[in-house]
Design a protein around this motif. Structure first.
Motif, PDB file in Angstrom:
ATOM      1  N   TYR A  37       0.855  -1.178   0.000  1.00 17.17           N
ATOM      2  CA  TYR A  37       0.000   0.000   0.000  1.00 17.17           C
ATOM      3  C   TYR A  37       0.896   1.235   0.000  1.00 17.17           C
ATOM      4  O   TYR A  37       2.085   1.165   0.342  1.00 17.17           O
ATOM      5  CB  TYR A  37      -0.964   0.010   1.193  1.00 17.17           C
ATOM      6  N   ARG A  38       0.336   2.381  -0.418  1.00 16.40           N
ATOM      7  CA  ARG A  38       1.140   3.582  -0.629  1.00 16.40           C
ATOM      8  C   ARG A  38       1.354   4.395   0.643  1.00 16.40           C
ATOM      9  O   ARG A  38       2.294   5.175   0.732  1.00 16.40           O
ATOM     10  CB  ARG A  38       0.478   4.468  -1.695  1.00 16.40           C
ATOM     11  N   GLU A  39       0.466   4.231   1.620  1.00 19.74           N
ATOM     12  CA  GLU A  39       0.572   5.030   2.845  1.00 19.74           C
ATOM     13  C   GLU A  39       1.831   4.658   3.635  1.00 19.74           C
ATOM     14  O   GLU A  39       2.204   3.491   3.703  1.00 19.74           O
ATOM     15  CB  GLU A  39      -0.658   4.824   3.737  1.00 19.74           C
ATOM     16  N   ASN A  76       5.775  -5.099   7.780  1.00 26.07           N
ATOM     17  CA  ASN A  76       5.673  -3.955   6.875  1.00 26.07           C
ATOM     18  C   ASN A  76       5.649  -4.408   5.421  1.00 26.07           C
ATOM     19  O   ASN A  76       6.224  -5.445   5.081  1.00 26.07           O
ATOM     20  CB  ASN A  76       6.845  -2.991   7.103  1.00 26.07           C
ATOM     21  N   PRO A  77       5.002  -3.634   4.538  1.00 25.48           N
ATOM     22  CA  PRO A  77       4.968  -4.009   3.116  1.00 25.48           C
ATOM     23  C   PRO A  77       6.340  -3.839   2.472  1.00 25.48           C
ATOM     24  O   PRO A  77       7.170  -3.098   2.991  1.00 25.48           O
ATOM     25  CB  PRO A  77       3.946  -3.022   2.536  1.00 25.48           C
ATOM     26  N   LEU A 109      -8.745  -2.683   7.002  1.00 23.65           N
ATOM     27  CA  LEU A 109      -7.837  -1.541   6.954  1.00 23.65           C
ATOM     28  C   LEU A 109      -7.433  -1.206   5.523  1.00 23.65           C
ATOM     29  O   LEU A 109      -7.411  -0.044   5.126  1.00 23.65           O
ATOM     30  CB  LEU A 109      -6.582  -1.820   7.789  1.00 23.65           C
ATOM     31  N   PHE A 110      -7.097  -2.239   4.762  1.00 20.78           N
ATOM     32  CA  PHE A 110      -6.685  -2.071   3.367  1.00 20.78           C
ATOM     33  C   PHE A 110      -7.309  -3.181   2.531  1.00 20.78           C
ATOM     34  O   PHE A 110      -7.495  -4.304   3.016  1.00 20.78           O
ATOM     35  CB  PHE A 110      -5.153  -2.139   3.218  1.00 20.78           C
ATOM     36  N   THR A 111      -7.602  -2.885   1.265  1.00 19.01           N
ATOM     37  CA  THR A 111      -8.131  -3.901   0.359  1.00 19.01           C
ATOM     38  C   THR A 111      -7.853  -3.510  -1.085  1.00 19.01           C
ATOM     39  O   THR A 111      -7.727  -2.312  -1.399  1.00 19.01           O
ATOM     40  CB  THR A 111      -9.650  -4.092   0.561  1.00 19.01           C
ATOM     41  N   THR A 112      -7.721  -4.490  -1.943  1.00 13.59           N
ATOM     42  CA  THR A 112      -7.599  -4.213  -3.370  1.00 13.59           C
ATOM     43  C   THR A 112      -8.952  -3.754  -3.906  1.00 13.59           C
ATOM     44  O   THR A 112      -9.996  -4.175  -3.418  1.00 13.59           O
ATOM     45  CB  THR A 112      -7.149  -5.468  -4.137  1.00 13.59           C
ATOM     46  N   GLY A 128       1.472  -8.914  -8.642  1.00  9.32           N
ATOM     47  CA  GLY A 128       1.738  -7.843  -7.702  1.00  9.32           C
ATOM     48  C   GLY A 128       0.477  -7.016  -7.533  1.00  9.32           C
ATOM     49  O   GLY A 128      -0.172  -6.655  -8.523  1.00  9.32           O
ATOM     50  N   THR A 129       0.079  -6.733  -6.300  1.00  6.40           N
ATOM     51  CA  THR A 129      -1.166  -6.027  -6.041  1.00  6.40           C
ATOM     52  C   THR A 129      -0.915  -4.788  -5.190  1.00  6.40           C
ATOM     53  O   THR A 129       0.042  -4.726  -4.418  1.00  6.40           O
ATOM     54  CB  THR A 129      -2.188  -6.932  -5.320  1.00  6.40           C
ATOM     55  N   ILE A 130      -1.812  -3.814  -5.320  1.00 12.20           N
ATOM     56  CA  ILE A 130      -1.783  -2.601  -4.506  1.00 12.20           C
ATOM     57  C   ILE A 130      -3.115  -2.495  -3.771  1.00 12.20           C
ATOM     58  O   ILE A 130      -4.185  -2.585  -4.383  1.00 12.20           O
ATOM     59  CB  ILE A 130      -1.552  -1.351  -5.364  1.00 12.20           C
ATOM     60  N   MET A 131      -3.053  -2.281  -2.467  1.00  9.70           N
ATOM     61  CA  MET A 131      -4.255  -2.167  -1.649  1.00  9.70           C
ATOM     62  C   MET A 131      -4.493  -0.697  -1.292  1.00  9.70           C
ATOM     63  O   MET A 131      -3.550   0.079  -1.132  1.00  9.70           O
ATOM     64  CB  MET A 131      -4.104  -2.987  -0.364  1.00  9.70           C
ATOM     65  N   LEU A 132      -5.769  -0.343  -1.190  1.00  7.20           N
ATOM     66  CA  LEU A 132      -6.168   1.012  -0.807  1.00  7.20           C
ATOM     67  C   LEU A 132      -6.679   1.016   0.625  1.00  7.20           C
ATOM     68  O   LEU A 132      -7.252   0.028   1.090  1.00  7.20           O
ATOM     69  CB  LEU A 132      -7.247   1.537  -1.752  1.00  7.20           C
TER      70      LEU A 132
END
Length: 263
Positions: A37-39, A76-77, A109-112, A128-132
């Motif tokens: 995730y980006r945060e 951590n990611p 908390l986070f999900t695709t 590869g996935t990114i969660m929001l």
């Protein structure tokens, strides 16, 4: 001659059985993936990461689960995961995707929020996935309200400040945002197609076109619908409803999530 004939028959039977034996010995295979995730934030110590392999071939039916990865205290990611699955359950004409999320005490908390395809239609077994980030509510409440923009049948219910209803014997106006950046739907009379660019807040439509058939009723709404899409700049989903806004922040269209209609 009889012995030779028997030998040939045994060889033929063995050749027929060989592919089945090979397939049955294929065993369990796996999807290898990463999620991030980006945060810039540290997860709580009781956070749980989950990644699921799902058959999403039928948009109007719940996805079936083929396998899942589960990591407690993931750190951590990026998160590295492996999902094991039975290859005999994979059909070449079906669509498979990986969904990832992080929960804490029943809260997401986070999900695709998009489709990450694997296995078929040219996709491999690495992803590869990114969660929001998601905020508030229990896991069950979040799943009920957390509808993705993509791969949902959005029925048009309001243009500007006027309610929209389908004319007699005509299709309801709708949009479906495809994962590859294509949008399809109907203006009520004609089929619509085009492309879109969306991120967490902004949304723009490009190249929207229709089949331009003439209908006895509903053409005024369809023309307004197409014109409205040109002015869309932002979007928001809340309680199963999608709202589109223009540059000034004014609500220009409202949709409701419906079961996917057969096409």
């Amino acid at each position: 001659m009889k012995r030779i004939d028997i030998v040939y028959r045994l060889i033929a039977v063995a050749s027929l059985l060989l592919p089945a034996t090979a397939l049955s010995g294929q065993g369990v295979l796996s999807i290898d993936g990463t999620a991030t995730y980006r945060e810039r934030m540290t997860l709580p110590p009781d956070a749980v990461f989950e990644a699921t392999l799902e058959d999403i071939s039928r948009a109007d039916s719940p996805a079936s689960v083929l396998g899942q990865a589960h990591l407690e205290q993931p750190g951590n990611p990026p998160f590295h995961f492996t999902i094991q699955y039975d290859p005999s359950q994979v059909l070449p004409n079906h669509i498979y995707a990986v969904r990832a999320r992080i929960t804490q005490a029943g809260r997401v908390l986070f999900t695709t929020d998009q489709r990450y395809q694997v296995l078929t239609q040219g996709h491999g077994s690495e992803i590869g996935t990114i969660m929001l980030r998601r905020t508030g509510g229990s896991a069950s409440a979040t799943r009920a309200a957390d509808v993705s923009l993509r791969e949902i049948y959005w029925k048009l219910v309001q243009l500007g400040n006027k309610q929209v209803t389908a004319a007699d014997q005509q299709q309801e106006a709708n949009l479906v945002f495809r994962a590859e950046g294509r949008v399809t739907g109907s203006g009520g009379c004609n089929r619509l197609t085009g492309s879109y660019i969306a991120n967490e807040h902004s949304l723009r439509f490009n190249g929207m076109a229709s089949t331009r058939m003439a209908c006895m009723r509903g053409m005024e709404i369809e023309d307004r619908f197409l014109a409205t899409l040109e002015h869309v700049r932002t979007w928001k989903i809340s309680n199963q409803q999608l709202e589109l806004y223009d540059e000034s922040g004014r609500t220009v269209a409202r949709f409701t999530a419906e079961a996917m209609k057969s096409r």
